[in-house]
Design an enzyme around this catalytic site. Structure first.
Site, short mmCIF file in Angstrom:
data_model
loop_
_atom_site.label_atom_id
_atom_site.label_comp_id
_atom_site.label_asym_id
_atom_site.label_seq_id
_atom_site.Cartn_x
_atom_site.Cartn_y
_atom_site.Cartn_z
N GLN A 59 -1.22 47.55 12.32
CA GLN A 59 -1.04 48.54 13.38
C GLN A 59 0.40 48.43 13.88
O GLN A 59 0.77 47.48 14.58
CB GLN A 59 -2.04 48.28 14.49
CG GLN A 59 -3.49 48.24 14.01
CD GLN A 59 -3.98 49.58 13.49
OE1 GLN A 59 -4.22 50.52 14.26
NE2 GLN A 59 -4.14 49.70 12.18
N GLY A 104 -9.27 53.73 21.55
CA GLY A 104 -8.88 53.41 20.18
C GLY A 104 -7.44 53.75 19.88
O GLY A 104 -6.72 54.36 20.67
N HIS A 105 -7.01 53.36 18.66
CA HIS A 105 -5.61 53.56 18.30
C HIS A 105 -5.25 55.03 18.17
O HIS A 105 -6.04 55.86 17.75
CB HIS A 105 -5.25 52.79 17.01
CG HIS A 105 -6.07 53.14 15.81
ND1 HIS A 105 -5.98 52.46 14.63
CD2 HIS A 105 -7.01 54.09 15.60
CE1 HIS A 105 -6.79 52.98 13.74
NE2 HIS A 105 -7.43 53.97 14.31
N ASN A 106 -4.03 55.33 18.62
CA ASN A 106 -3.46 56.68 18.55
C ASN A 106 -4.18 57.71 19.41
O ASN A 106 -3.97 58.91 19.26
CB ASN A 106 -3.39 57.19 17.10
CG ASN A 106 -2.46 56.35 16.25
OD1 ASN A 106 -2.91 55.52 15.47
ND2 ASN A 106 -1.17 56.55 16.40
#
Length: 356
Positions: free
Chosen positions: A214, A255-257
């Site tokens: 990440q 969560g990511h993004n």
């Protein structure tokens, strides 16, 4: 703690009816307040509760001023009404004023002897670092910021002016939070997002998970409050973003993004899967779930425990899990569903009568 009503009024504004000499010793709910307390009422539907309230001071809108002052058996000096066009907002600002006086911030400035600041970090002289706090190389802690005990600001991270990180908060490397933020204890900002590629195992018996590093960060705007034990993942390539004024309750997963628009609020245990985009001025009730890569328009309101399985591009209230729908349509379907067993029995009886 006690305060003269006239001092509170001078600090927060509004129109005062009745004596300003009354001494207030607590803020209380309307039903529990006594003559030494201040309460608030925001809507005419609470007239009956107001009539029975013993609150010495009531924050009320203009159309309820007469009701506040007309209650029976007033204490010495009479009832007082603190008129405000937005009683709830005035109440909120009053709680802030009260906490500043009841729970003042430590007078001592600087770094606790057990805290550690890397040689390449920059900590403003007015910042406060609690016991065993850590500021790593290249990190910046701006003026009047505060790090609680065991808080960690990793390499090249940035804490904005006046922002407070509670005990055991982690602000990951390259992540940033703006000014006047508040992050409650145990929250982790900038942990790895959940990214793994399925890779076939030799012999074709299945697949293993190959980690996708990440490489993004987390960018948080000004005036953001994040509850206890939340997890906000860094982006996979770009950044995870929380815009100005976002409010998160406890135990929330971002969560990511994910991108969360300004002044959106989420209640406890909400989960937002990766790459979802949440608009501005949205609300998500407790336990709501938004699946990955979906979009919510501005001013979308998700009821508690709902699961969002498709993008919602029109403002409004949405509820349900079977599947999510416009709230009015969902309520009609839910009402029909409650009658499903009775309809089934009627249908079976009809079939018995018509079958030869």
């Amino acid at each position: 703690m006690s305060a003269r009503l006239s001092d509170l009024h001078a600090a927060l504004g509004g129109v005062l009816h009745g004596t300003g000499d009354r001494v207030v010793v607590r803020i209380a709910p309307l039903a529990e307040a006594g003559a030494d307390a201040v309460a608030f009422v925001a809507h005419p539907r609470y007239r009956a509760a107001l009539a029975g309230s013993r609150a010495g001071v009531v924050i009320a809108p203009p159309d309820l001023v007469a009701d506040v002052l007309a209650r029976s058996e007033p204490p010495a000096g009479g009832w007082a009404c603190w008129e405000s066009p937005d009683p709830y907002g005035t109440f909120a600002r009053l709680t802030q004023w009260w906490r500043q006086h009841v729970q003042p911030r430590p007078a001592a400035l600087g770094v606790h002897p057990t805290a550690w600041v890397a040689p390449g970090a920059r900590v403003h002289p007015t910042a406060r670092l609690g016991p065993f706090a850590v500021v790593e190389d290249g990190a910046v802690v701006d003026e009047d910021a505060e790090l609680g005990a065991h808080a960690v600001v990793q390499a090249r991270a940035h804490v904005g002016a006046g922002t407070r990180l509670g005990a055991h908060v982690v602000l990951g490397y390259d992540c940033r939070i703006g000014a006047r933020g508040l992050v409650h204890g145990g929250t982790v900002i900038g942990a790895d997002g959940f990214g793994f590629a399925p890779v076939p195992l030799p012999g074709g018996e299945g697949k293993r998970w190959e980690k996708i590093e990440q490489l993004g960060a987390v960018r948080i705007g000004d005036d953001v409050e994040i509850g206890a034990n939340c997890c906000i993942d860094r982006g996979a390539l770009g950044d995870t973003v929380l815009e100005d004024g976002v409010k998160l309750d406890n135990l929330i997963q971002i969560g990511h993004n994910v991108h969360v628009g300004r002044h959106t609020a989420m209640a406890g245990c909400v989960g937002i899967a990766g790459s979802a985009r949440i608009g501005a001025f949205c609300t998500l009730g407790g336990g709501a779930i938004v699946l990955g890569h979906l979009e919510l328009a501005d001013h979308v309101h998700i009821s508690a425990a709902s699961v969002v399985m498709r993008s919602i591009l029109q403002p409004g209230q949405y509820s349900g899990i079977f599947p999510i729908d416009d709230n009015r349509a969902w309520e009609k379907n839910a009402a029909t569903l409650r009658q499903l067993h009775a309809l089934r029995e009627r249908l079976k009886a009809l079939e018995r009568r018509t079958t030869p």
